[in-house]
Design an enzyme around this catalytic site. Structure first.
Site, PDB file in Angstrom:
ATOM      1  N   LYS A 118     -20.369 -25.076  -5.868  1.00  0.00           N
ATOM      2  CA  LYS A 118     -21.590 -26.089  -6.120  1.00  0.00           C
ATOM      3  C   LYS A 118     -21.728 -26.578  -4.682  1.00  0.00           C
ATOM      4  O   LYS A 118     -20.742 -26.772  -3.752  1.00  0.00           O
ATOM      5  CB  LYS A 118     -21.328 -27.223  -7.083  1.00  0.00           C
ATOM      6  CG  LYS A 118     -22.613 -27.736  -7.615  1.00  0.00           C
ATOM      7  CD  LYS A 118     -23.063 -26.868  -8.925  1.00  0.00           C
ATOM      8  CE  LYS A 118     -24.318 -27.042  -9.329  1.00  0.00           C
ATOM      9  NZ  LYS A 118     -24.645 -26.322 -10.762  1.00  0.00           N
ATOM     10  N   ASP A 158     -30.656 -26.103  -8.383  1.00  0.00           N
ATOM     11  CA  ASP A 158     -30.064 -27.168  -9.417  1.00  0.00           C
ATOM     12  C   ASP A 158     -31.095 -28.366  -9.246  1.00  0.00           C
ATOM     13  O   ASP A 158     -32.121 -28.168  -8.798  1.00  0.00           O
ATOM     14  CB  ASP A 158     -28.621 -27.614  -9.187  1.00  0.00           C
ATOM     15  CG  ASP A 158     -27.789 -28.110 -10.062  1.00  0.00           C
ATOM     16  OD1 ASP A 158     -27.531 -27.655 -11.132  1.00  0.00           O
ATOM     17  OD2 ASP A 158     -27.701 -29.324 -10.145  1.00  0.00           O
TER      18      ASP A 158
END
Ligand code: GLU
Length: 441
Positions: A118, A158
């Site tokens: 991430k 995201d």
């Protein structure tokens, strides 16, 4: 957990995510002395590495702005690092560590060979112009490009990062790396390597999972009232599919409050969510301004205050508290599928599970997004594009298989299924076995 708490005090989201997984896997872990001997848990909770970098850019007034960028490469046991980028003012290493940790297990559930990662920045897209977004994305890529690659680490979107941002980042990546392999990012535009259905995939997958959850209980989404939080990419896809399946979306929400939609959201309103997202105003009230007869805005309230059958948190971590869970139950809700990553607080999950409300966790429910990113990588590697029908069939298969894994590992002695345990154990077993087979590295 005690060791981690002492080592990373204050990293609350990260500690919360780890605690949930460790509680779920405790029993299985103790049945496998080889995992303990190889210190699998101690290795699995630490990211492989974290890159942190300064991102400096110039805003429209000519002023110099500085943000911090990160990439957390969490685990590569089952494939190259894979996971999104989040642009949000509250981004910290703790948030990205929790998201990278979750991603590792989620990706393992997809049936595709992808490790977990991430990244992102504390850049706040709210109120920024398109030009500012472009300059920020370019400055961010100036540092990130060296950490990623189509066989190493493949970022995607995201919160705060969608097709527009991926486009700007890819444009800069090409210039810097002199590599023209579109497989380095997923969520690209459909004309330059993006997979058909990737924008819809997280929301579509969530509804496919919900169907798999409801059918064994003899229920169907058709005719159900659904409350959705958020109005970004995930909420958008979920609303499209909910409408297609005959459900009625009676609420969407934002940081400013909730829009109640008593007659259900229409396709026109769903299309308007894209306009609201692109405006960077971050206000759901705009829906009620645009459609005053259909949507009624209440400031400061959440989607969970609107009576519904099914709750779909689609916005942010910890957005649904124990009190919200109680309000949902009191208003007749009987199912909650967590679509946002760690969208429900531990107290809310506990309440759902002990009060007869069907609950499934984000890493199973929202895995259709990253799974379709995996399908995009395959198409890029083969230099081909699949039709929407082909991608949708694969997405259906993947969500069905994730549901089966949850049932396999989460069925309790009384026959009920604990989907939190099921998803965590299934993901853990796959990653742990791969780590064991690859030796101590
Ligand atoms: N950010 C999404 C997630 O939380 C998608 C990641 C991806 O497509 O790589 O799974």
């Amino acid at each position: 957990m005690a060791r981690l708490q002492a080592k990373y005090p204050g990293e609350s989201e990260y500690l919360q995510a780890v605690q949930e997984v460790l509680e779920s896997i405790e029993e299985v872990y103790n049945q496998h002395p080889e995992f303990e001997k190889s210190r699998i848990v101690e290795r699995m909770v630490e990211p492989d590495r974290i890159f942190s970098f300064r991102v400096t850019w110039v805003d429209d007034r000519g002023e110099v702005q500085t943000n911090t960028g990160y990439r957390v490469q969490f685990n590569s046991a089952i494939g190259p690092y894979k996971g999104g980028l989040r642009f949000h003012r509250a981004v910290t290493p703790s948030m990205l560590k929790f998201l990278g940790f979750e991603q590792t297990f989620k990706n393992a559930l997809t049936t595709l060979p992808m490790g977990g990662a991430k990244g992102g920045s504390d850049f706040d897209p709210k109120g920024k112009t398109d030009e500012e977004i472009m300059r920020f994305c370019q400055a961010f890529m100036l540092e990130l490009w060296n950490c990623i690659g189509p066989d190493q680490d493949i970022p995607a979107g995201d919160v705060g990062v969608g097709g527009r941002e991926i486009g700007y980042m890819y444009g800069m990546y090409k210039k810097l790396a002199r590599e023209y392999n579109t497989g380095v990012l997923t969520g690209k535009g459909a004309t330059w390597g993006g997979s058909i259905l990737r924008p819809e995939a997280t929301g579509f997958g969530a509804l496919y999972f919900t169907q798999n959850l409801l059918h064994p209980a003899g229920k169907d989404i058709k005719g159900c009232k659904v409350a959705v939080s958020g109005f970004g990419n995930v909420a958008w896809g979920a609303c499209i599919k909910a409408l297609e399946l005959g459900a009625k979306v009676v609420a969407i929400s934002g940081p400013d409050g909730v829009c109640a939609i008593p007659d259900g959201i229409t396709r026109e309103m769903i299309d308007y969510m894209l306009v609201m997202r692109a405006s960077n105003r971050d206000r759901v009230e705009d829906m009620a301004t645009k459609f005053p007869a259909a949507a009624h805005f209440t400031p400061g309230k959440k989607a969970w205050s609107i009576p519904c059958d099914i709750a779909l948190p689609c916005a942010f971590q910890n957005e649904l508290s124990e009190d919200d869970a109680k309000e949902l139950k009191a208003n007749g809700c009987w199912c909650c599928c967590e679509v946002s990553n760690m969208g429900c607080q531990p107290g809310a999950i506990h309440f759902f599970q002990h009060n007869g409300i069907l609950f499934a966790p984000g890493k199973a429910v929202n895995a259709g997004g990253v799974a379709t990113s995996g399908l995009e990588m395959t198409q890029n590697a083969e230099h081909i594009s699949w039709s929407g029908q082909e991608v949708d069939e694969k997405l259906h298969f993947i969500l069905k298989s994730i549901h089966e894994q949850c049932v396999k590992f989460g069925t309790q002695p009384d026959g009920s299924v604990d989907y939190v345990k099921g998803a965590n154990i299934a993901g853990f077993m796959k990653v742990a076995t791969a780590m064991l087979e690859q030796g101590v590295v």
